[in-house]
Write a protein that holds these residues in place. Structure first.
Motif, PDB file in Angstrom:
ATOM      1  N   ASN A 254       0.899  -1.221   0.063  1.00 20.95           N
ATOM      2  CA  ASN A 254      -0.038   0.034  -0.068  1.00 20.95           C
ATOM      3  C   ASN A 254       0.918   1.267   0.088  1.00 20.95           C
ATOM      4  OD1 ASN A 254       0.439  -0.982   2.859  1.00 20.95           O
ATOM      5  ND2 ASN A 254      -0.010   1.187   3.142  1.00 20.95           N
ATOM      6  N   VAL A 255       0.345   2.347  -0.616  1.00 19.22           N
ATOM      7  CA  VAL A 255       0.891   3.620  -0.710  1.00 19.22           C
ATOM      8  C   VAL A 255       0.563   4.204   0.904  1.00 19.22           C
ATOM      9  CG1 VAL A 255       0.644   5.984  -1.184  1.00 19.22           C
ATOM     10  CG2 VAL A 255       0.729   4.162  -3.088  1.00 19.22           C
ATOM     11  N   PHE A 256       1.587   4.883   1.549  1.00 18.17           N
ATOM     12  CA  PHE A 256       1.252   5.155   2.744  1.00 18.17           C
ATOM     13  C   PHE A 256       1.888   6.782   3.319  1.00 18.17           C
ATOM     14  CE2 PHE A 256       5.651   3.268   2.639  1.00 18.17           C
ATOM     15  CZ  PHE A 256       6.297   4.275   3.011  1.00 18.17           C
ATOM     16  N   ARG A 257       1.423   7.124   4.198  1.00 16.52           N
ATOM     17  CA  ARG A 257       1.879   8.310   5.000  1.00 16.52           C
ATOM     18  C   ARG A 257       1.427   8.327   6.566  1.00 16.52           C
ATOM     19  NH1 ARG A 257       1.523  14.597   2.716  1.00 16.52           N
ATOM     20  NH2 ARG A 257       3.331  15.096   3.845  1.00 16.52           N
ATOM     21  N   PHE A 258       2.863   8.546   7.186  1.00 23.43           N
ATOM     22  CA  PHE A 258       2.252   8.298   8.740  1.00 23.43           C
ATOM     23  C   PHE A 258       2.295   9.759   9.408  1.00 23.43           C
ATOM     24  CE2 PHE A 258       2.833   3.802   9.808  1.00 23.43           C
ATOM     25  CZ  PHE A 258       3.188   3.237   8.402  1.00 23.43           C
ATOM     26  N   ILE A 259       1.498   9.689  10.653  1.00 23.59           N
ATOM     27  CA  ILE A 259       1.754  11.102  11.362  1.00 23.59           C
ATOM     28  C   ILE A 259       1.429  10.547  12.795  1.00 23.59           C
ATOM     29  CG2 ILE A 259      -0.224  12.833  12.159  1.00 23.59           C
ATOM     30  CD1 ILE A 259       0.784  13.127   9.306  1.00 23.59           C
ATOM     31  N   ALA A 270      -3.617   5.101   4.248  1.00 22.63           N
ATOM     32  CA  ALA A 270      -3.237   4.088   3.231  1.00 22.63           C
ATOM     33  C   ALA A 270      -4.298   3.746   2.109  1.00 22.63           C
ATOM     34  CB  ALA A 270      -2.882   2.638   3.782  1.00 22.63           C
ATOM     35  N   TRP A 271      -3.789   3.391   0.887  1.00 18.11           N
ATOM     36  CA  TRP A 271      -4.434   3.251  -0.250  1.00 18.11           C
ATOM     37  C   TRP A 271      -3.716   2.203  -0.805  1.00 18.11           C
ATOM     38  CZ3 TRP A 271      -2.775   4.394  -5.421  1.00 18.11           C
ATOM     39  CH2 TRP A 271      -3.688   4.172  -6.428  1.00 18.11           C
ATOM     40  N   ASP A 272      -4.650   1.282  -1.615  1.00 12.77           N
ATOM     41  CA  ASP A 272      -4.348   0.064  -2.784  1.00 12.77           C
ATOM     42  C   ASP A 272      -3.351  -0.885  -1.900  1.00 12.77           C
ATOM     43  OD1 ASP A 272      -3.984  -1.004  -5.092  1.00 12.77           O
ATOM     44  OD2 ASP A 272      -2.324   0.061  -5.664  1.00 12.77           O
ATOM     45  N   MET A 273      -3.812  -1.402  -0.611  1.00 10.90           N
ATOM     46  CA  MET A 273      -3.150  -2.408   0.009  1.00 10.90           C
ATOM     47  C   MET A 273      -3.734  -3.498  -0.896  1.00 10.90           C
ATOM     48  SD  MET A 273      -3.600  -3.905   3.764  1.00 10.90           S
ATOM     49  CE  MET A 273      -1.910  -3.021   4.444  1.00 10.90           C
ATOM     50  N   ASP A 274      -2.746  -4.562  -0.641  1.00 12.76           N
ATOM     51  CA  ASP A 274      -2.853  -6.124  -1.441  1.00 12.76           C
ATOM     52  C   ASP A 274      -4.026  -6.769  -0.859  1.00 12.76           C
ATOM     53  OD1 ASP A 274      -0.815  -5.643  -3.157  1.00 12.76           O
ATOM     54  OD2 ASP A 274       0.536  -6.841  -1.718  1.00 12.76           O
ATOM     55  N   ARG A 275      -4.812  -7.489  -1.587  1.00  9.17           N
ATOM     56  CA  ARG A 275      -5.723  -8.330  -0.785  1.00  9.17           C
ATOM     57  C   ARG A 275      -5.358  -9.676  -1.489  1.00  9.17           C
ATOM     58  NH1 ARG A 275      -7.442  -3.135   0.301  1.00  9.17           N
ATOM     59  NH2 ARG A 275      -9.509  -3.080   0.901  1.00  9.17           N
ATOM     60  N   MET A 276      -5.643 -10.587  -0.613  1.00  7.30           N
ATOM     61  CA  MET A 276      -5.281 -12.286  -0.835  1.00  7.30           C
ATOM     62  C   MET A 276      -6.277 -12.972  -0.164  1.00  7.30           C
ATOM     63  SD  MET A 276      -2.683 -10.349   0.511  1.00  7.30           S
ATOM     64  CE  MET A 276      -1.046 -10.809  -0.201  1.00  7.30           C
ATOM     65  N   ASP A 277      -6.637 -14.185  -0.928  1.00 12.90           N
ATOM     66  CA  ASP A 277      -7.761 -14.912  -0.465  1.00 12.90           C
ATOM     67  C   ASP A 277      -7.268 -16.284  -0.187  1.00 12.90           C
ATOM     68  OD1 ASP A 277      -7.024 -16.584  -2.849  1.00 12.90           O
ATOM     69  OD2 ASP A 277      -8.940 -15.975  -3.803  1.00 12.90           O
TER      70      ASP A 277
END
Ligand code: FE2
Length: 306
Positions: A254-259, A270-277
């Motif tokens: 995922n794309v990230f930025r932390f505060i 976060a955006w576009d984290m992997d999904r897995m089954d």
């Protein structure tokens, strides 16, 4: 018999007013002022973020000094599943059932662990529309509108630090007893665990890098790439401090930025984290492949790595 998601978290904090301001800035609405000076906030999918004074005895004692997480509530699919979780907790630890039927105990690390039947709200935000090159350009006469503030959709994972001394017991508890599946299991980083009823790369991350117990971060999914950038920009404009610059993770991608968070630890947009089954095979690593990030912005401010 399935755990679906993080249903809520409770933090004991030194300054309820400051933490309330942080959560409002981060994009959550408060829906009640609870007993003993606590406040409860909600995500758009109806997960709770509860803060109580640090000396509250309503929640398990802290694992760490100061403001920190005190309990993680997991949402399960059915009443039968809740009974199953209660039975599994009661095998070797004290269990408390509250007025609403949720069951509470303490995990091997020292964090409160609780279960309730999940109560999701299902908002249906429109997916972002992107123009791509000449022959796939669906956004016509529809100018891009950018978010004007932090706009999280869901608390998608909780990340905690755990000491070496309880590592095996914690793995047996979450993976053996409660069927969390390791998606990535890296000796030098930690174990990324997926709840049985979810597809996210991880809902629960037990981080090995510090040899102590504590909150590492809460991760909130946002609707699009711009929202990762602009949610954090908004927080910085409101006086909060960046902890890690924009990047894309190696694990979960995922794309990230932390505060930094006054509740303890940090929050991640976060955006576009992997999904897995279920077909995805656990990846085991003695050493993490590559670095912490696939890419991360160079520049001044924020930490360049962990
Ligand atoms: Fe994270």
């Amino acid at each position: 018999m399935t755990i679906m998601r993080v249903e809520g978290v409770t933090f004991g904090v030194e300054d309820v007013a400051e933490c309330s301001r942080f959560l409002e800035d981060a994009g959550f609405r408060s829906d009640s002022t609870g007993a003993a000076g606590g406040v409860t906030f909600r995500t758009p999918v109806n997960q709770y973020l509860r803060i109580v004074p640090v000396d509250s005895t309503e929640v398990p004692p802290p694992v760490d000094a100061g403001s920190t997480i005190r309990e993680i509530m997991w949402g399960v699919d059915t009443e039968a599943s809740l009974e199953d979780k209660q039975r599994k907790l009661a095998a070797d630890r004290a269990v408390l059932v509250d007025d609403e039927g949720a069951v509470h105990a303490v995990d091997p690390i020292g964090f409160g662990v609780a279960f309730m039947v999940t109560q999701p709200a299902r908002p249906q935000p429109a997916p972002p529309i992107y123009n791509f090159h000449r022959y796939h350009a669906p956004r016509v006469n529809d100018l891009t509108a950018m978010p004007q503030r932090s706009n999280p959709l869901e608390l998608i994972h909780v990340a905690v630090d755990i000491p070496q001394s309880v590592r095996e017991e914690a793995r047996a508890f979450y993976m053996g007893r409660f069927n969390f599946k390791a998606t990535d299991d890296a000796d030098d980083v930690g174990v990324f665990l997926q709840a049985e009823g979810d597809l996210l790369h991880h809902n629960w991350f037990m981080c090995h890098r510090t040899n102590k117990a504590g909150i590492n971060h809460l991760c909130f999914e946002v609707p699009d790439f711009d929202s990762v950038v602009l949610s954090a920009e908004y927080m910085i404009d409101r006086g909060w401090r960046e902890s890690r610059r924009l990047g894309r993770h190696t694990f979960g991608t995922n794309v990230f930025r932390f505060i930094y968070s006054p509740l303890g630890g940090r929050i991640e947009f976060a955006w576009d984290m992997d999904r897995m089954d279920k077909n995805f095979q656990t990846r085991k690593w003695t050493k993490r492949p590559g670095g912490h990030s696939i890419w991360m912005l160079k520049g001044v401010g924020g930490r360049g790595s962990e």
